[in-house]
Design an enzyme around this catalytic site. Sequence first.
Site, PDB file in Angstrom:
ATOM      1  N   GLU A  70       0.833  -1.112  -0.024  1.00 28.10           N
ATOM      2  CA  GLU A  70      -0.031   0.110  -0.154  1.00 28.10           C
ATOM      3  C   GLU A  70       0.690   1.335   0.112  1.00 28.10           C
ATOM      4  OE1 GLU A  70      -0.764  -2.636   2.030  1.00 28.10           O
ATOM      5  OE2 GLU A  70      -2.706  -3.282   1.509  1.00 28.10           O
ATOM      6  N   HIS A 139     -10.712  -4.667   9.817  1.00 29.47           N
ATOM      7  CA  HIS A 139     -11.272  -4.552   8.185  1.00 29.47           C
ATOM      8  C   HIS A 139     -12.519  -3.604   8.535  1.00 29.47           C
ATOM      9  CE1 HIS A 139      -8.621  -7.670   7.180  1.00 29.47           C
ATOM     10  NE2 HIS A 139      -8.866  -7.552   5.785  1.00 29.47           N
TER      11      HIS A 139
END
Lengths: 336, 334
Positions: A70, A139
């Site tokens: 990322e 998440h």
Amino acid sequence: MKAPAQQSTAVREITFGQAINEALAEEMRRDPKVFILGEDVAEAGTPFKVLSGLVKEFGKERVVDSPISEAAITGLCVGAAMTGMRPVVDIMFGDFVTLTMDQMVNQAAKIHYMSGGKLKVPMVMRTTLGATRRSAAQHSQSLHAWFSHIPGLKVAMPSTPYDAKGLLKTAIRDDNPVIFFEDKMMYQLKGQVPEGEYTIPFGLADIKRAGSDITIVATSSMVQVSLAAAETLEGLGISAEIVDVRTTVPLDKKTLIESARKTSRAIVVDEGYERYGVTAEIASVIAEGAFYYLDAPVKRIAAMDVPVPFSPVLEDQTVPTPQSVVEMAKTLCGKV
Amino acid sequence: MAKSKAQPARIDSSKIDGKRFLRFYRQMLKIRLFEEQVNQLYLSAKMPGLAHLYIGQEAVAVGVCEALRPDDYITSTHRGHGHCLAKGASVERMFAELLGKVDGYCRGKGGSMHIADQERGNLGANAIVGGSTGIATGAAMSAKMRGSDQVAVCFFGEGALGQGLLYECMNTASLWKLPVIYLCENNLYNEYTHYSETTAGEIQARPEAFGIPTESIDGQDVELVYRTARRLVERARKGEGPSFFICHTYRFHGHHVGDIDRSYYRAKKEEEQWKGGRDPLKLLAVKLKHLKVADEKLLSEMEKETRREIEKGVEFALNAPYPDTSEVDQHVYA
């Protein structure tokens, strides 16, 4: 108020996810500089299938599958944006933005300023927020407040398919880094969306439902929660005005303040953590701007200050719900 | 892939003309004298904040940037004045930026650690160690996507070898054959710590694990830096992908101006050895005389000229206005 649709053609019902997909496709057709970079964005179309079909039309050169890195893919987009491209980086779960923070906060946000206005970073980071998907603590977070805190970044938080398409197109055309938050629980939400071209300007709040007794300011999916609450409140004789900020940066302070001045009461609903969060900022804006018009303190409803738990009986307690909004509104309106 | 620390495997042996050698010298001298002046500005309290001097490493910036086109990209570091000047920045606007003046490269908003000079492909110095590896790799990706044959050079010190971003970027650049050169200036010290205390294994083994060709050379020899850079730039331009280029060098001064007491991390004797026998400017002067490209007279004329340029630059910067205070909230958004 809703911005007038520009050159739009037929309106039909599509999902929030389809609206995102359509905005990207239209912008990629319009401007060859726009490309998508992210993990499993091509054939997989992301785990949420939001990008399905884009690789077929635009090829792997413009819908680029990346390593699970990322920080690097965000950094690559910063560099590509500085040198003539308009990248859209896909950060699958909003929780993963933690891995990109140096690139966004120290690089993307500051490059224009640090260079005295010479360099620009026209990039979009698309990512998700929202709990209750039973995905547990890594998440499920809603971390938009982090970015809203940083000068140089813009933050969009659409609440409907219509807004999603119009705001994403604006984000892609903006010359600044924009973080575009999509509630992953809203991808299947349906709504009326024009087929063709339209954009929604940033910094323009939208009154999603007019009312006279209380103002409920909300972001992203919390607008839907607040609209559901307004239905119930109507049955109780309370007329709630739902104001969708649409972008936390820039923030349309004027519309929020005017609404609170009109109704004399305000609640702010947001799915980020309550502590030092978006609700605190907006409540402060309203308190300062509408103080002499208020009949009650501005109240906040946000995510509970705990890591998001897995067990449904625990998780469901941590987020604002129509019931919690109704209860707060009743209290503020003296209808308990 | 070169395994030796001494020489690249395939040295580019084409002729370098005398003019180019003189340019090397002029550019290196400019950096040296610029940095000496920066130290003076600090000592005389005329410069706000700190600066990280590049003295001792001049051959790296000059050797690399001389191998680049004006439209090629570089990203630089907190120790970045040398990279900026080598890529063609003006002394006047550099000094103005260091003094926080409106005529500086960033209108005084960036300062020593953030000088960017877009017109010459300098995408900016970065005060986060290794922070620009994404930007340089992204610029290379953009060059490839736009179908240009531009190349990006990412300058960083060996301290950046500790940052994970570098490895994510190298992996990606190798996969996609991006035209980027990771330029590691090993000046031996991560701030105040010898790199051997922070760096496990062989540096070269790291890029090689990603299949990235690596060169490891003497960074005090500008000719060798230039020849090696020219070859790596050429292969990047031809679409053959990234490379990793280690230049062994030495930071003559402290980590920053004012880092005077260095005895706790390195010996005076070590500094003297480098300054005496491994000074890139002195080495080049010897070579120029040996090649009969220049004599003592020409070198001293060049020094005089360069000194004048530096003095003029400081003068300009000292007299330049500060930005209007209303500029404080300008350029937050484009």
